[in-house]
Scaffold this motif. Sequence first.
Motif, PDB file in Angstrom:
ATOM      1  N   THR A  35       0.830  -1.215   0.000  1.00 44.50           N
ATOM      2  CA  THR A  35       0.000   0.000   0.000  1.00 44.50           C
ATOM      3  C   THR A  35       0.860   1.258   0.000  1.00 44.50           C
ATOM      4  OG1 THR A  35      -0.086  -0.023   2.406  1.00 44.50           O
ATOM      5  CG2 THR A  35      -1.905  -1.112   1.251  1.00 44.50           C
ATOM      6  N   CYS A  36       2.189   1.098   0.046  1.00 45.08           N
ATOM      7  CA  CYS A  36       3.046   2.274   0.179  1.00 45.08           C
ATOM      8  C   CYS A  36       4.316   2.112  -0.645  1.00 45.08           C
ATOM      9  CB  CYS A  36       3.403   2.470   1.653  1.00 45.08           C
ATOM     10  SG  CYS A  36       4.105   0.971   2.340  1.00 45.08           S
ATOM     11  N   GLU A  37       4.189   1.525  -1.822  1.00 45.82           N
ATOM     12  CA  GLU A  37       5.350   1.283  -2.682  1.00 45.82           C
ATOM     13  C   GLU A  37       5.824   2.601  -3.301  1.00 45.82           C
ATOM     14  OE1 GLU A  37       6.660  -1.838  -2.592  1.00 45.82           O
ATOM     15  OE2 GLU A  37       5.114  -1.801  -1.051  1.00 45.82           O
ATOM     16  N   ILE A  38       7.108   2.674  -3.634  1.00 45.98           N
ATOM     17  CA  ILE A  38       7.616   3.938  -4.180  1.00 45.98           C
ATOM     18  C   ILE A  38       8.394   3.737  -5.476  1.00 45.98           C
ATOM     19  CG2 ILE A  38       7.793   5.145  -1.974  1.00 45.98           C
ATOM     20  CD1 ILE A  38      10.820   4.507  -2.060  1.00 45.98           C
ATOM     21  N   PHE A  39       8.361   4.791  -6.291  1.00 41.82           N
ATOM     22  CA  PHE A  39       9.328   4.876  -7.389  1.00 41.82           C
ATOM     23  C   PHE A  39       9.709   6.333  -7.587  1.00 41.82           C
ATOM     24  CE2 PHE A  39       5.375   5.492  -9.783  1.00 41.82           C
ATOM     25  CZ  PHE A  39       5.712   6.386 -10.795  1.00 41.82           C
ATOM     26  N   ASP A  40      10.943   6.542  -8.052  1.00 46.30           N
ATOM     27  CA  ASP A  40      11.457   7.897  -8.277  1.00 46.30           C
ATOM     28  C   ASP A  40      11.628   8.145  -9.763  1.00 46.30           C
ATOM     29  OD1 ASP A  40      11.609   8.025  -5.570  1.00 46.30           O
ATOM     30  OD2 ASP A  40      13.808   8.095  -5.447  1.00 46.30           O
ATOM     31  N   ALA A  94      18.788   6.503  -2.907  1.00 43.91           N
ATOM     32  CA  ALA A  94      18.035   5.840  -3.986  1.00 43.91           C
ATOM     33  C   ALA A  94      16.790   5.168  -3.422  1.00 43.91           C
ATOM     34  CB  ALA A  94      18.916   4.806  -4.671  1.00 43.91           C
ATOM     35  N   ALA A  95      15.766   5.086  -4.244  1.00 41.92           N
ATOM     36  CA  ALA A  95      14.492   4.501  -3.806  1.00 41.92           C
ATOM     37  C   ALA A  95      14.682   3.088  -3.265  1.00 41.92           C
ATOM     38  CB  ALA A  95      13.511   4.488  -4.976  1.00 41.92           C
ATOM     39  N   SER A  96      15.618   2.344  -3.859  1.00 46.79           N
ATOM     40  CA  SER A  96      15.765   0.940  -3.473  1.00 46.79           C
ATOM     41  C   SER A  96      16.365   0.766  -2.083  1.00 46.79           C
ATOM     42  CB  SER A  96      16.637   0.219  -4.501  1.00 46.79           C
ATOM     43  OG  SER A  96      17.876   0.905  -4.614  1.00 46.79           O
ATOM     44  N   VAL A  97      17.070   1.794  -1.576  1.00 47.87           N
ATOM     45  CA  VAL A  97      17.702   1.640  -0.255  1.00 47.87           C
ATOM     46  C   VAL A  97      17.192   2.668   0.760  1.00 47.87           C
ATOM     47  CG1 VAL A  97      19.819   0.599  -1.135  1.00 47.87           C
ATOM     48  CG2 VAL A  97      19.652   3.083  -0.986  1.00 47.87           C
ATOM     49  N   ALA A  98      16.259   3.512   0.348  1.00 46.65           N
ATOM     50  CA  ALA A  98      15.801   4.592   1.230  1.00 46.65           C
ATOM     51  C   ALA A  98      15.096   4.061   2.472  1.00 46.65           C
ATOM     52  CB  ALA A  98      14.884   5.539   0.457  1.00 46.65           C
ATOM     53  N   TYR A  99      14.360   2.982   2.303  1.00 52.93           N
ATOM     54  CA  TYR A  99      13.551   2.470   3.423  1.00 52.93           C
ATOM     55  C   TYR A  99      13.839   0.988   3.650  1.00 52.93           C
ATOM     56  CZ  TYR A  99      10.956   6.721   2.344  1.00 52.93           C
ATOM     57  OH  TYR A  99      10.607   8.006   2.089  1.00 52.93           O
ATOM     58  N   PRO A 100      14.844   0.669   4.446  1.00 53.96           N
ATOM     59  CA  PRO A 100      15.167  -0.758   4.639  1.00 53.96           C
ATOM     60  C   PRO A 100      14.163  -1.494   5.529  1.00 53.96           C
ATOM     61  CG  PRO A 100      16.689   0.636   5.880  1.00 53.96           C
ATOM     62  CD  PRO A 100      15.807   1.560   5.113  1.00 53.96           C
ATOM     63  N   LYS A 101      13.351  -0.725   6.293  1.00 63.87           N
ATOM     64  CA  LYS A 101      12.437  -1.414   7.223  1.00 63.87           C
ATOM     65  C   LYS A 101      11.026  -1.489   6.635  1.00 63.87           C
ATOM     66  CE  LYS A 101      15.050   0.078  11.231  1.00 63.87           C
ATOM     67  NZ  LYS A 101      15.140   1.098  12.287  1.00 63.87           N
ATOM     68  N   SER A 102      10.472  -2.686   6.655  1.00 67.75           N
ATOM     69  CA  SER A 102       9.131  -2.876   6.094  1.00 67.75           C
ATOM     70  C   SER A 102       8.201  -3.496   7.123  1.00 67.75           C
ATOM     71  CB  SER A 102       9.176  -3.830   4.891  1.00 67.75           C
ATOM     72  OG  SER A 102       9.988  -3.301   3.879  1.00 67.75           O
ATOM     73  N   THR A 103       6.945  -3.045   7.109  1.00 69.06           N
ATOM     74  CA  THR A 103       5.918  -3.656   7.948  1.00 69.06           C
ATOM     75  C   THR A 103       4.955  -4.413   7.048  1.00 69.06           C
ATOM     76  OG1 THR A 103       6.079  -1.793   9.453  1.00 69.06           O
ATOM     77  CG2 THR A 103       4.120  -3.190   9.671  1.00 69.06           C
ATOM     78  N   TYR A 104       4.697  -5.671   7.403  1.00 70.91           N
ATOM     79  CA  TYR A 104       3.781  -6.486   6.597  1.00 70.91           C
ATOM     80  C   TYR A 104       2.579  -6.894   7.443  1.00 70.91           C
ATOM     81  CZ  TYR A 104       7.793  -6.989   3.496  1.00 70.91           C
ATOM     82  OH  TYR A 104       8.853  -6.742   2.669  1.00 70.91           O
ATOM     83  N   GLU A 105       1.422  -6.858   6.806  1.00 65.57           N
ATOM     84  CA  GLU A 105       0.227  -7.389   7.470  1.00 65.57           C
ATOM     85  C   GLU A 105      -0.129  -8.706   6.820  1.00 65.57           C
ATOM     86  OE1 GLU A 105      -2.192  -3.523   9.014  1.00 65.57           O
ATOM     87  OE2 GLU A 105      -3.257  -5.001   7.784  1.00 65.57           O
ATOM     88  N   THR A 152       0.506  -8.162   2.842  1.00 63.62           N
ATOM     89  CA  THR A 152       0.592  -6.814   2.270  1.00 63.62           C
ATOM     90  C   THR A 152       1.625  -5.993   3.016  1.00 63.62           C
ATOM     91  OG1 THR A 152      -1.799  -6.967   1.917  1.00 63.62           O
ATOM     92  CG2 THR A 152      -0.808  -4.805   1.587  1.00 63.62           C
ATOM     93  N   ARG A 153       2.500  -5.301   2.267  1.00 65.61           N
ATOM     94  CA  ARG A 153       3.428  -4.367   2.909  1.00 65.61           C
ATOM     95  C   ARG A 153       2.647  -3.085   3.164  1.00 65.61           C
ATOM     96  NH1 ARG A 153       9.387  -3.880   0.792  1.00 65.61           N
ATOM     97  NH2 ARG A 153       8.498  -3.147  -1.165  1.00 65.61           N
ATOM     98  N   THR A 154       2.592  -2.666   4.433  1.00 60.80           N
ATOM     99  CA  THR A 154       1.743  -1.524   4.771  1.00 60.80           C
ATOM    100  C   THR A 154       2.523  -0.288   5.208  1.00 60.80           C
ATOM    101  OG1 THR A 154       1.540  -2.422   6.991  1.00 60.80           O
ATOM    102  CG2 THR A 154      -0.245  -2.936   5.455  1.00 60.80           C
ATOM    103  N   ALA A 155       3.810  -0.461   5.507  1.00 59.28           N
ATOM    104  CA  ALA A 155       4.594   0.720   5.887  1.00 59.28           C
ATOM    105  C   ALA A 155       6.064   0.500   5.555  1.00 59.28           C
ATOM    106  CB  ALA A 155       4.438   0.990   7.387  1.00 59.28           C
ATOM    107  N   LEU A 156       6.730   1.614   5.227  1.00 59.21           N
ATOM    108  CA  LEU A 156       8.171   1.596   4.969  1.00 59.21           C
ATOM    109  C   LEU A 156       8.817   2.582   5.926  1.00 59.21           C
ATOM    110  CD1 LEU A 156       8.103   1.881   1.071  1.00 59.21           C
ATOM    111  CD2 LEU A 156       8.870  -0.115   2.357  1.00 59.21           C
ATOM    112  N   ALA A 157       9.985   2.239   6.446  1.00 57.16           N
ATOM    113  CA  ALA A 157      10.656   3.182   7.346  1.00 57.16           C
ATOM    114  C   ALA A 157      12.155   3.150   7.114  1.00 57.16           C
ATOM    115  CB  ALA A 157      10.333   2.821   8.795  1.00 57.16           C
ATOM    116  N   GLU A 158      12.814   4.252   7.527  1.00 50.21           N
ATOM    117  CA  GLU A 158      14.272   4.353   7.334  1.00 50.21           C
ATOM    118  C   GLU A 158      15.015   3.509   8.359  1.00 50.21           C
ATOM    119  OE1 GLU A 158      15.676   8.363   7.025  1.00 50.21           O
ATOM    120  OE2 GLU A 158      13.905   8.910   5.846  1.00 50.21           O
TER     121      GLU A 158
END
Lengths: 630, 221
Positions: free
Chosen positions: B84-89, B127-138, B215-221
């Motif tokens: 729900t919070c995927e990113i691209f640059d 870079a988008a691929s390394v900006a948020y190494p922490k993921s929350t999954y439901e 589902t990945r619901t949150a991304l964090a640094e």
Amino acid sequence: MPQPTTDLWPRLRDLLPLAERPVRYLNHEFGSVYRTPEDDPADTSFVMVYPDTYELGQANQAIRILVNCVNAQPGMYAERAYLPAAEFADQMREAGLPLFSLESCAPLREFDAIGITLPHELAATNVLEVLDLAGLALRAEDRAEADPIVLGGGPCAFNPEPYSAFFDAICIGEGEEAMPEMVACIGAGRAAGKTRQEILEDLADIPGTYVPGFYRVLPDEEAAAWGYRVKPVNGHALPEIQKRVFEGFAQSPAWEPCIVPFADLVHDRLSVEILRGCTRGCRFCQAGMMYRPVRERSADNIVEGALDGLKQTGYDEVSLTSLSTTDHSQIKEILERMNAAVAGKGIQVSIPSQRLDSFGVDMSALVAGEKRGGLTFAPEAGTQRLRDVINKNVTEEDVFSSITAAFREGWRRCKLYFMIGLPTETDDDIRGIASLVTRVYEAAREVTPPDQRGRVRVSVSLSLFVPKAGTPFQWDGQIAPEEALRRVNLLRHSIKFRAIDVNWHDPATSFVEAVMSRGGRECCDVIEGAFKRGARMDAWTEHFRPEAWRAAAEEAGVDAEALAQRTFDLAEVLPWQHISSGVHLSYLRLEHKRAFKEQTTPDCSFGTCTGCGLCPDYGIDVETQEVRVG
Amino acid sequence: MAKRTMPVPAVRYERDANGGELLYRLRFRYCEKGRLAMLSHLEVAHYLERVVRRAELPFAITNGFSPHMRISFGGALPVGVGGTCEIFDLLLYRDVSPEEALGAVRAASVPDLLPYACERIDRRAKAASVAYPKSTYEVVFDRPVASLAVPEAVEVVRKKKTRVLAPADFLIEPPAFAGDTMTLKLVSKDTGSLRPDVLVRAMTAGTDVKVASITRTALAE
């Protein structure tokens, strides 16, 4: 019949984790057309099937064109369906999940009509896989009143006899107008409460429609007297079926809406058909005979259509497709305008094949930008004598001028297509291929700067001649697979340079192609027998099972070797003689005789009429935008 | 012989004080849901590139023999896992407001893969691929689940090589359970990451609990 209502998605979803590539079955691609609640529930439902996996089928132009044509008509709609991969088909069978359409994930058997294209001879068992997975009787005669009407068409329909038992009706020729007419006919028949037999009779009244069940096969003597192998047993059936020609092709918009898939396809790009037909007259080529006459779309239509298509799809590559793209009378203008329009956008313009002369190379240079991959040419035969036999109007000078031009332009690799086993071929012709390729390699090195000569590569791709219905070589037999391999080895041993590599198709698959190409109704039993022994996806090397085909032919009492390898007498009544591509039989015979006299025939789109007979019969003519020069 | 024509650049990039290309970087957030969670990362990347082209944004392209769009993607989702919070640059050669850019890409998207936010970010940001190494999954199961044990080791097969990973190295905190849902917080490392679906499969092995969705619901640094 009520429209499909069953949604198989929940059941399919549970199976998808087992699929190798779920993307094949997902649907929801950009550009898909769906039914809405506002649509009339009485509309006739049609599903168009490509008898192979999504990656191959989604790129197929016939599916795209026919789905669009049906959707453009009021009172009907079309969906798409493809065969699942072999392993997933087994899983579907185990789970009792029938074959489904993509858009509404509905079982195929709930549609009013199913269309299956016949793209090549090796798709024969896949047709049965489609019907079997859909839960339909394999043979038309065993289908129930309420079952969908199964329609066929496509290149292999020019000898429909091996498939005749499996289709209710077959469309011969171009389907742009014919397919909506057939779907409308089925819808009207169903709405009026007509029986299946009555609907088939109505279909037989549509020009270009062949209803195999309305004919009986004649014994040899009777066939000789009648002039065809089959005779109508129903008043609606004609003795000879003339192919359909879409006369509005040249004026129709070059941009045809298309679906943009998520999956990586075999041809994952926008394709714009710039012209139809090719009258170069190569005597082995079925496409050259069946898509006559040549019809060009205009440069304005093509450039606007291609740019509009790029904008609407988001593709980064556009291919200007046809049987002979560089023959378009305005090709230079088209490529220059396209190049200017897409400059700086990271978009590539490509053309599928190169003409064997320096003009073809110039055109390739125009679109290649700074990227020089490989160029592909098709001299087809190694000696001038044999090139004259097959009417490949290409001289050795053409071959050398185009290839040296390509290497001067910066290309370092080229691929050359040859056919082996062509009528009248001798070992000298095979050695001729080796000699030609060797000299091409040496000439290519000569025009390449010394420091880059190590990168020069020439690859030779060999295919085995398959006699095709409706061509001047339809009477000529194929050489045996063992003999084909001997000739391949002769060629390989005649080539001395390691920078030249030789690839060849498995002759065993070409043998099946020849049987399917020249067989009659007796081949229906062979296809069914092979399918029941596990043959399917025959075009995939890992799935091809020659032993299943052999056993099936034996059981059906069919002499497959004779069908593939016998040279038919010119006076013999051929199993497909009742199907006409518009090219007169007398012209094919004349071309056959000229071949054996090593006489060539010019291309009518560059000069005067060569008398194939099609244009006067249809009251049409070659449509080029400007005078062709070449 | 045809005259060799060099490709004509359709746009001249603006230059900054040091002569570098003046480009604008936008970060989009999008969801990947429903059946399209079955798409692979490569298929989604391919799709997003086409969305940007359809949206007719003034995207920058790389120089060189094979010019391509200057777009980059966040950490990959495994096939079958939604987000729900995927990113691209995306790098643009002309400044476009995030609102305008978002409107254009939304109009060019399909509903189950829909961008919903866009912001300007610094060109030199991670870079988008390394900006948020922490993921929350439901993780939603087919029934309420009170707890599941986390195995000490999970065997992972990748490119025919088997590796043994310790979930404890990747779990930021112990999994939390509420009704039929489990929340997993995983960190990806330079040396690799543990796929949520692989961990869930290991946790449910030997039970009859079935997974309805991840589902990945949150991304964090």
